[in-house]
Design an enzyme around this catalytic site. Structure first.
Site, short mmCIF file in Angstrom:
data_model
loop_
_atom_site.label_atom_id
_atom_site.label_comp_id
_atom_site.label_asym_id
_atom_site.label_seq_id
_atom_site.Cartn_x
_atom_site.Cartn_y
_atom_site.Cartn_z
N GLY A 122 29.87 108.41 41.19
CA GLY A 122 31.06 107.87 41.24
C GLY A 122 31.89 108.67 42.23
N THR A 125 32.40 114.31 40.50
CA THR A 125 33.15 115.36 39.74
C THR A 125 32.62 115.77 38.39
OG1 THR A 125 34.54 113.69 38.60
CG2 THR A 125 35.24 114.36 41.12
N TYR A 452 40.91 123.20 24.87
CA TYR A 452 40.78 123.40 26.21
C TYR A 452 40.78 125.02 26.69
CZ TYR A 452 40.02 121.72 31.07
OH TYR A 452 39.32 121.78 32.22
#
Lengths: 534, 534
Positions: A122, A125, A452
Site C-alpha cells: 500500500g 509504511t 504507546y
C-alpha cells in the site's frame, strides 16, 4: 520526492530545537551519527530478477533496481537500519503497478502459473515488516496498489464512499472534502498509508473515539483472491453468521489483494477544536481519562501523556520562555513535577461541541485538571502527521527512536505500562547505555486503552551492534506485553516482526482458525508468506 | 411454568382489546382457531432414545419424554405450528444439563467417542430453527446451558463482567444491577434468551444505539470445542490479525459450545426516558430518523413505525377514547392519515439527557414532527418484552403472526420495505386470503437501518395448509430480501430456516471461508448440523 531510506518527502524536514538536544544528551548522552549509504551504491547490489517472463503481465511489472530498492522495506527501525546502512539483503524481484481489477487478477494468475510469491504493497509504511520479502527460494513480486487511488463512488444518503485500495490518506480526505464529507481516519502514517493498507492491518486513527477504528469504517469491498473475486456487500449490520469483513480486516495480504474499499463517511463537522488540560499526577489523570470514556463524554480524540512524556514534550517543544511561563502557571495550580498532559478533541455541531466541552471540563476539574485552552491543542493538530519526520532529525544526531504499542484492560494499564517502560529503560544496562522512555495512552475504550511507548537510544558505533540492541529491546518488551495481558499490537499490525508473539493472545485454536482461513484462500502459500503467521 | 407449546410463562397472558379484534377482522376476516394438541399426547409419541450409554455422562443426561419435547423446537411459526398440532416429528434423544466446563468437555468427548450430534441450547427462543434436530441417522443430544447462569466475576475498573453462558436476560440484568451496572442488551426475547445465545446468534437489543450490538458487548470468553478449549482474552481492541471473537459471533454452535461470556458493562444511567413524536408522513419521518443518527444525536433507542404499523398500534392499544383525543390533537398539527410514530430513548447523565432531548426535539421539529411527551414511550417500555405474548392471544382468535427482518443501506430502505410488504400482502391472493402487513425500522446506523415487518394471516382449516401458507410467505419474501441488498437477518440469525438464503450475501468465497472454519473445529460435523450451513 519520497525519501528512499526514511520517512516522507525529502523536501520536508523537522528540526529538533536546541533545548531538545540538550535534554536528550543529559539523559542518555550525546550521540554520534552513523554514515548513510547512497542510493546508487544500493542499487548496484540489486541482483537480477528471477521473475519468469509472461506476456500476460509483462507491461505491469517494473524490474528496475531503484524501484525494487524503494519497495524492499517498510519503516520499522530494522528497516531503517537496513536502508541507512545499505545492507538490505533481500529485494523483490519486481514491482507490479496494476491499474484495474483485471490487472490484479492477471497478477494472481501469473503467481499461480509460475509459483511466484506476491506481496501486496500500500503505502510502504509498515513498522512490523509486513512488506519485506523473505527468502523461500521463489521469485517475489511486490504488487503496489498505488495506481488505484480514486474515489469511485459516493452515496450521500447511505454515507458510503468507494475508493481504490491504494488511495493514501490525503487523497481520501481531499476527494471526500470536495463533496462535504470526511472519513475521519487519521493514523500518524496518514501522509503515506493507504485505505487498503488500513483495512489489511486493522488500523486505528487518532480520532477513533468519534469515527471508530477501521473495523467500524470498513463497510465492504472487493478482494481479488487466488480462488476468485470476493465481493463483500455493504450491509449496515447483520446477524447472518460470522462476518466476512472481520476476516479480511487484519488479514495482511494472506487471503488476497484488497482492490476496492467501501467506507462509512460522515458530513464534515460544523466545529472542531483540541484542548489541553494538565493534571497534578498520573493517578488523577488516568482516572479522569477513564471516566471521560466510561461516562460517554462524546470527545472525538483523547490522548494522555505520562509525566516523562509530558516533560519530554515540553522540553522538545522549543519556545523555552513560553513554556516556562506555562509551567509557572501550572505550578501555582498544583500541576508541578509529575504533571500529566491530556489533549482532547471536541467535534460536531455547535450545540454538541458546547455540551461536550462543558462536560469534559467539569469532569477534568473533579480530578484537579488545569484547563489551558486550545493553544497547545492547535499545535498538536498542526504537527499530528509530521512527528515521523523527527526520526530523521534524531538520526542525524546519532539517536535511534522507536515505539512499542499495545492495549489492555483498565485494571492492567499501570502494571503493563510500568513493565514495558522498565524493560526498555534497563534493556541496555549491560552495554552501559541508557534509554529514554516515555508513554501516552491514545485510544480509549470503556474496557481499557492503548499504551504507546516511545524509546530513544544512542546508535552504537556500527550498524550491526545497533540492530542487536534494537532487537533485544524489541523482543524482550514484546514478550513482556503478551505475557501481561496486552495485545501484540493495538494499531501497527502483526507483519513478520510480531508474528512470533501472536499465538499467546490467539491461543492454539485461534491460530488454527486463522491458518484454516489462509489455507482455504491460498493453499500453496503464495501470498505474503511469513506475514501474520510465521 | 414455562409454556411447552408457545411463548413464555403460562401464568401470564396478554389480551387483545376488543377494538383490536375488530380491526383485524375488518382487514383479513374473522379467524377460527385450530385445536391444540395436549402435552401428554405428544409425550406418548416420543420414541426411545438412541443415545449410547456411557458412564462418563450418564448423570448429565435426561431422556424423559417431556424434557425431550420441551427442547425439540424453538419459536418460529413453523415450530409453533408443530407444537400446537402435536406433529413435531423429531425429538432430541436426550437433553444434557451440564453444570461446569468439565461437564461440557465430557459431553464433547462423548459426542466424539459415540458419533453423537450435539445441539447447544440457550433459551430455546430461536425463530430460525437453530435448535431443531434434523434426521441424519445419528443420535442427537441437546445440551442446555441452563444450569450455567451465574455472574462469575465483575471487574469494576475495566467494566467487564463474566457470566455463565446460560444466563437469561433478567438474570444478567438483576445480577449486574446489584452492583450498580447494566449490560444494556434488550432483545425482545429478553425474558428467556441467554447471553451465550446472544453471542452465538449475533443478537441485537432494543437499545443498541447506546450500548451496541452483542458484537460490541462481547469482550471474550470460553468456548469448549472438539479440538479443546478456546479462551478468548479480553483486550479492548487489537490490530493483531483477524478477530477470533468475530468468528464465534454468529457461529450458531458450529464451532463449539460457548460456556463463559465476558461482556462490557456500563454504570446504571442517572436517567432514562422514552419519548414519542408523530410525523405527518413517511418521507419526513424516515428522513428525520436518518438525520438523527447521521448527526450523532446520542439517543439510546429509536424506532419508527410506518403508517400501517402506526395505525395498527393505535388500534390495538385499547383506550379508544384517549387514542381518539390523541388523534384529534395530532390531526390539528398536521399528522393525520399517513402519520408515522417515532419512539426514542434518552439515557445518561442529567446533562447528557437534557442536551440530547433538546437536540432530538429540534431536529424532529424540522421535519414537522409533533412531540407528545413520554406517556406513550413509557407504555412502550412497559410492554417491550411482553409483545411475544400477543401471539398467544391472536392464536386463540385463529390468527397466525410472524415477522421478517433485515437491514439495508439508506438508499434502499424504501425499495426493500415496499417489496417485502407487497410480497407478503399479496402472497396468499391465490388462496383468496389477505395478509395484514406493517413495518418498523428499529436499529439505526449511519449507513442504513433494520427493517422489521410483521404479518398476520388467518390460519387455514388445518395445520398442514397453514404451514404451506406460511412457508410460501416466508420463502418468497426471504428471496426478495436477499435479491434486493438486504441481509437474510439483522437480528434473528441464520439457523436452519435461513441457511438456504445465506450464500447470496456471503458469496461463494465467503461461504467457503465459513466452511473452512467449521471444518477446522469440527471435521466430522457433529455440532449443530444443518444450522448456518445447510
Amino acid at each position: 520526492m519520497r525519501r528512499w531510506n526514511g520517512w516522507g518527502d525529502d523536501q520536508f524536514s523537522l528540526d529538533l530545537p536546541e533545548q531538545g538536544g540538550d535534554f536528550l544528551s543529559a539523559r542518555i548522552g550525546g550521540g554520534t551519527a552513523l554514515p548513510d549509504a547512497a542510493l546508487d551504491h544500493v542499487c548496484a547490489q540489486v541482483p537480477e530478477s528471477r521473475l519468469p517472463v509472461d506476456p500476460l503481465v509483462t507491461d505491469l511489472i517494473d524490474k528496475s533496481p531503484e524501484v525494487r530498492v524503494r519497495h524492499a522495506r517498510g519503516q520499522s527501525l530494522a528497516d531503517w537500519l537496513a536502508l541507512r546502512s545499505g545492507d538490505i539483503g533481500l529485494f523483490p524481484d519486481g514491482v507490479a503497478l496494476p491499474q484495474t481489477n483485471t490487472d490484479v487478477r492477471a497478477l494472481l494468475q501469473y503467481a499461480r502459473d509460475h509459483d511466484v510469491h506476491l506481496i501486496p504493497y500500500g503505502g510502504g509504511t509498515s513498522v512490523a515488516g509486513h512488506i519485506n520479502p523473505v527468502e523461500q527460494g521463489k521469485p517475489v513480486l511486490t504488487v503496489s496498489l498505488a495506481q488505484m487511488k480514486r474515489l469511485l463512488d459516493i452515496d450521500r444518503q447511505s454515507q458510503i464512499a468507494t475508493f481504490g485500495a491504494g488511495t493514501p490518506g490525503p487523497l481520501v480526505e481531499s476527494q471526500l472534502r470536495a463533496h462535504g464529507y470526511t472519513l475521519g481516519h487519521f493514523p500518524q502514517s496518514f501522509e503515506l498509508s493507504t485505505i487498503g493498507g488500513w483495512v489489511a492491518s486493522r488500523s486505528s486513527g487518532q480520532q477513533s473515539l468519534r469515527y471508530g477504528r477501521i473495523e467500524q469504517l470498513f463497510a465492504g469491498g472487493r478482494i481479488e483472491t487466488l480462488q476468485g473475486t470476493l465481493d463483500i456487500p455493504t450491509i449496515p449490520a447483520s446477524s447472518a453468521g460470522p462476518d466476512i469483513r472481520e476476516m479480511i480486516l487484519g488479514s495482511e495480504g494472506r487471503l488476497g489483494l484488497i482492490t476496492e474499499v467501501n467506507v462509512r463517511i460522515s458530513k464534515l463537522p460544523e466545529q472542531e477544536s483540541f484542548h489541553v488540560v494538565f493534571f497534578p499526577d498520573w493517578e488523577q489523570a488516568r482516572t479522569a481519562a477513564r471516566k471521560l470514556v466510561q461516562n460517554r463524554v462524546a470527545l472525538s480524540m483523547l490522548r494522555l501523556s505520562n509525566p516523562i512524556e509530558t516533560e519530554t514534550q515540553l522540553a522538545l517543544a522549543g519556545h523555552p520562555r513560553l513554556i516556562g511561563l506555562l509551567e509557572r502557571f501550572l505550578s501555582l495550580r498544583g500541576a508541578d513535577t509529575g504533571k500529566c498532559m491530556m489533549t482532547f478533541g471536541v467535534t460536531g455541531s455547535k450545540a454538541q461541541c458546547r455540551a461536550t466541552l462543558a462536560e469534559a471540563r467539569k469532569l477534568c476539574g473533579r480530578y484537579q485538571g488545569v484547563y489551558t485552552g486550545t493553544r497547545l491543542g492547535a499545535k498538536w493538530a498542526e504537527k499530528r502527521f509530521t512527528m515521523p519526520y523527527l526520526r530523521e532529525a534524531l538520526w542525524q544526531m546519532g539517536y535511534a527512536v522507536d515505539t512499542l504499542e499495545t492495549a489492555t484492560d483498565w485494571d492492567n494499564v499501570d502494571n503493563l505500562m510500568g513493565k514495558m517502560e522498565s524493560c526498555l529503560r534497563n534493556g541496555l544496562a549491560d552495554k552501559n547505555e541508557s534509554t529514554h522512555v516515555f508513554t501516552h495512552l491514545s485510544h480509549f475504550y470503556g474496557q481499557g486503552c492503548s499504551i504507546y511507548t516511545t524509546y530513544v537510544f544512542r546508535v552504537a558505533d556500527n550498524y550491526q551492534e545497533t540492530l542487536v540492541r534494537w532487537q533485544h529491546l524489541k523482543n524482550t518488551t514484546s514478550e513482556v506485553i503478551v505475557r501481561n495481558r496486552g495485545t501484540i499490537s493495538h494499531q501497527h499490525g502483526v507483519g513478520k516482526d510480531h508474528a512470533p508473539f501472536l499465538s499467546v493472545e490467539k491461543g492454539q485454536l485461534g491460530m488454527q482458525a486463522i491458518t484454516a482461513l489462509t489455507q482455504s484462500f491460498d493453499p500453496s502459500g503464495l501470498l505474503n508468506p511469513k506475514t501474520l503467521l510465521d
